[in-house]
Design a protein around this motif. Structure first.
Motif, PDB file in Angstrom:
ATOM      1  N   GLY A 124       0.840  -1.204   0.000  1.00  0.00           N
ATOM      2  CA  GLY A 124       0.000   0.000   0.000  1.00  0.00           C
ATOM      3  C   GLY A 124       0.867   1.242   0.000  1.00  0.00           C
ATOM      4  O   GLY A 124       1.809   1.359  -0.801  1.00  0.00           O
ATOM      5  N   ALA A 125       0.598   2.168   0.932  1.00  0.00           N
ATOM      6  CA  ALA A 125       1.353   3.417   0.988  1.00  0.00           C
ATOM      7  C   ALA A 125       2.749   3.210   1.571  1.00  0.00           C
ATOM      8  O   ALA A 125       3.546   4.141   1.599  1.00  0.00           O
ATOM      9  N   SER A 172     -11.658  -5.389   5.335  1.00  0.00           N
ATOM     10  CA  SER A 172     -11.293  -4.342   4.381  1.00  0.00           C
ATOM     11  C   SER A 172     -10.161  -3.477   4.917  1.00  0.00           C
ATOM     12  O   SER A 172     -10.265  -2.897   5.999  1.00  0.00           O
ATOM     13  N   GLY A 173      -9.115  -3.373   4.112  1.00  0.00           N
ATOM     14  CA  GLY A 173      -7.977  -2.516   4.486  1.00  0.00           C
ATOM     15  C   GLY A 173      -7.998  -1.206   3.728  1.00  0.00           C
ATOM     16  O   GLY A 173      -7.009  -0.471   3.755  1.00  0.00           O
ATOM     17  N   VAL A 174      -9.098  -0.901   3.042  1.00  0.00           N
ATOM     18  CA  VAL A 174      -9.142   0.348   2.270  1.00  0.00           C
ATOM     19  C   VAL A 174      -9.867   1.431   3.060  1.00  0.00           C
ATOM     20  O   VAL A 174     -10.533   1.148   4.058  1.00  0.00           O
ATOM     21  N   GLY A 220      -5.787   4.615  -3.831  1.00  0.00           N
ATOM     22  CA  GLY A 220      -7.141   4.595  -3.268  1.00  0.00           C
ATOM     23  C   GLY A 220      -7.257   5.480  -2.036  1.00  0.00           C
ATOM     24  O   GLY A 220      -8.146   5.284  -1.207  1.00  0.00           O
ATOM     25  N   LEU A 221      -6.330   6.440  -1.896  1.00  0.00           N
ATOM     26  CA  LEU A 221      -6.384   7.361  -0.749  1.00  0.00           C
ATOM     27  C   LEU A 221      -7.293   8.527  -1.137  1.00  0.00           C
ATOM     28  O   LEU A 221      -6.849   9.484  -1.784  1.00  0.00           O
ATOM     29  N   LEU A 222      -8.564   8.427  -0.787  1.00  0.00           N
ATOM     30  CA  LEU A 222      -9.540   9.426  -1.239  1.00  0.00           C
ATOM     31  C   LEU A 222      -9.114  10.821  -0.800  1.00  0.00           C
ATOM     32  O   LEU A 222      -8.736  11.032   0.351  1.00  0.00           O
ATOM     33  N   PHE A 235      -4.200   9.290   5.968  1.00  0.00           N
ATOM     34  CA  PHE A 235      -4.592   8.524   7.157  1.00  0.00           C
ATOM     35  C   PHE A 235      -5.883   7.726   6.958  1.00  0.00           C
ATOM     36  O   PHE A 235      -6.435   7.187   7.908  1.00  0.00           O
ATOM     37  N   HIS A 236      -6.451   7.704   5.745  1.00  0.00           N
ATOM     38  CA  HIS A 236      -7.780   7.092   5.495  1.00  0.00           C
ATOM     39  C   HIS A 236      -8.866   7.825   6.285  1.00  0.00           C
ATOM     40  O   HIS A 236      -9.800   7.196   6.771  1.00  0.00           O
TER      41      HIS A 236
END
Ligand SMILES: Cc1cc2nc3c(=O)[nH]c(=O)nc-3n(C[C@H](O)[C@H](O)[C@H](O)COP(=O)(O)OP(=O)(O)OC[C@H]3O[C@@H](n4cnc5c(N)ncnc54)[C@H](O)[C@@H]3O)c2cc1C
Length: 536
Positions: A40-41, A297-299, A464-466, A471-472
């Motif tokens: 991911g990040a 979910s990890g998103v 996918g970091l809106l 930090f989501h």
């Protein structure tokens, strides 16, 4: 394997942590990741021929020591080294602050004798509260549940446990805690210190990933959030993962695979399957179905609930709140390949200060102006930048004699005013960022031989970091602890049976901690054991 016990959406470091714990406990686990790389990040990639760097997250401290030990991450190749100096803050007038073990006091005293006395108490205060926070990191916060029953009873015990941690604190510490959760960092720092650079040292942590002025109420919490980490047993210290942040994800993936987890990259989730109010698996972008007893979910939670689950499957009020979930980071990230090390006017030449997080943002007023400017203009014309040169600690990243640097710029609006697109402005902002560093270290611009740019829009598209939210979801009081991601769902369980949150949108929030993944795994295992008690 298209039928499994747990399918995990996203191979971010939290998804991988969750996978490793679950697989270790004997569950069949499949992780599906949209990108072609895992982590991911927290990922390392080649961005210019021969030059590799951490693409997004770039420095390590918050990664929990229990997780490092439990998952044997060192055996799986993870090596974390300390910076030789922690932070270097040059000022335009040629003065500077250099912090780190054995350096901070002398350096602060050169700026202000008063601050040298005060910083000891303030650091102690921050450290004491960070210690409290550490006790909450690996436990689910008390969750608010309606009615009576086993769940309510369990939460009552959890609330008692949390209360007893707080009860043990002296009254003065409780007051500090309240201040740090509610006040602005700027106000607290102005009350204590007189030197701009000393205030900027702490103030920077208050605006990292926080699209707000350091004078915004609540910014003191963001400062605290960056203080609960440690490196190799040294509290509050920041370090570097050899090979870049991707080494963390690789080690976690190694731990997960060792216990049988399957990790598939280039395999995005299009939809979560919901049957009779229960999450029953996922459908991948290519149409493949993966059925599972549990979906974790990890998103970003807003991405999960507004894009991957049909609205009809969700409680109306829950969805309405999730649509209002606040993503607000405002960061602009670059990597640069350098032909040579920079030399700063304030402290010329090579030295330990080049291993530090170099903060260009010499006062709280500068940071405040940067935010106001970004609100109006889309980005700050005098940006706040942290520059880190990991190749000063790690020779695996760049060819001999050359270097790579991470540039993390705060206060770039998640979306631009007047309908402009980041795609049309990213090169201009990148030039500005480099020119800003060049003002402090003349010649820097000339030494840049390659660059990678991630605007907030790029961060959203790529990871996918809106809104580019690192930090989501913002770390504001209404989105923290029992309210992360929402009151009633702080126990890592979503509103559908079998659905769990294992990413940074759950407690304790963003940063490379592994904690949400660890905590979610514990809850999934407990539900699994309860479900199968007596059936084995
Ligand atoms: C620019 C930047 C700098 C940062 N700097 C630091 C730092 O120096 N130190 C630090 O501790 N923290 C830092 N952070 C914060 C930290 O990196 C993140 O909070 C943390 O990595 C998030 O981890 P995660 O596992 O929860 O989620 P993510 O890392 O966001 O992982 C989620 C994964 O889900 C995948 N995904 C998305 N949609 C789908 C889908 N539909 N199907 C399948 N997979 C999907 C994504 O590709 C991603 O791999 C930074 C973040 C950014 C963006």
């Amino acid at each position: 394997m298209n039928e499994t016990d747990v399918v995990i959406i996203g191979a971010g470091h939290n998804g991988l942590t969750c996978a490793a714990y679950l697989a270790r406990a004997g569950l069949r686990v499949k992780v599906v990741e949209r990108r072609n790389a895992l982590g991911g990040a927290a990922v390392t990639e080649e961005f210019h021929p021969g030059f590799r760097n951490s693409v997004a997250a770039y420095t390590v401290s918050l990664l929990n020591p229990k997780i490092i030990a439990d998952l044997n991450l060192a055996e799986h190749g993870l090596k974390i080294v300390e910076r030789r100096a922690q932070n270097f803050l040059p000022a335009p007038d040629g003065s500077y602050l250099l912090t780190g073990e054995g350096r901070t006091l002398a350096s602060v005293a050169r700026l202000s004798e008063h601050d040298a006395e005060t910083i000891v108490d303030f650091s102690r205060e921050l450290e004491a509260i960070a210690d409290v926070l550490r006790q909450f990191v690996l436990r689910a916060p008390p969750n608010l549940v309606a009615g009576f029953g086993t769940r309510a009873l369990r939460e009552a015990f959890n609330a008692l446990g949390s209360a007893s941690i707080l009860r043990g604190l002296p009254l003065a510490r409780k007051r500090d805690l309240l201040d740090l959760f509610t006040r602005s960092a700027g106000e607290m720092l102005d009350e204590r210190f007189e030197s701009d650079l000393v205030k900027a040292l702490f103030g920077f942590d208050a605006i990292v990933g926080n699209y707000a002025s350091p004078y915004a109420p609540g910014s003191a919490y963001v400062m605290l959030h960056h203080a609960f980490g440690e490196v190799n047993g040294k509290k509050g210290v920041w370090g570097h993962a050899i090979g870049g942040m991707g080494a963390i994800g690789q080690a976690m993936a190694g731990a997960a695979r060792e216990h049988g987890a399957e990790i598939v990259v280039g395999s995005g989730v299009r939809e979560v399957i919901v049957e009779q109010g229960r999450a029953a698996g996922v459908i991948l972008d290519d149409g493949t179905t993966v059925r599972a007893k549990y979906v974790a979910s990890g998103v970003n939670p807003k991405l999960l609930y507004t894009r991957l689950i049909s609205a009809q499957a969700l409680p109306e009020e829950f969805l309405a709140r999730m649509q209002r979930w606040r993503n607000a980071s405002g960061t602009f990230r670059m990597n640069v390949a350098l032909s040579t090390l920079p030399s700063f006017d304030a402290l010329p030449g090579d030295g330990d200060h080049l291993t530090a997080g170099i903060i260009l943002g010499p006062s709280l007023g500068y940071m405040d102006r940067a935010w106001h400017d970004a609100r109006q203009h889309g980005w700050s014309r005098e940006p706040v930048i942290e520059l880190l040169i990991p190749s000063t600690l790690d020779d695996t990243l760049a060819p001999a004699g050359a270097h790579v640097a991470s540039l993390f710029c705060q206060h770039a609006a998640p979306s631009l005013p007047d309908g402009r697109s980041w795609d049309d402005c990213r090169e201009e902002v990148a030039d500005l960022v480099i020119a800003t560093v060049d003002k402090y270290a003349p010649g820097f611009a000339r030494s840049v031989i390659g660059r990678q740019i991630l605007s907030p829009l790029d961060l959203e598209r790529e990871f996918g970091l809106l809104g580019g939210d690192i930090f989501h979801g913002a770390l504001t009081l209404n989105q923290l602890f029992s309210a992360r991601p929402m009151l009633g769902h702080a126990d890592y369980r979503g509103p559908l049976k079998g659905l769990y949150h294992c990413g940074s949108g759950a407690h304790p929030g963003g940063g490379v901690t592994g904690a949400p993944g660890h905590n979610a795994a514990r809850v999934i295992l407990s539900d699994h054991r309860a479900l199968f008690a007596g059936h084995d």
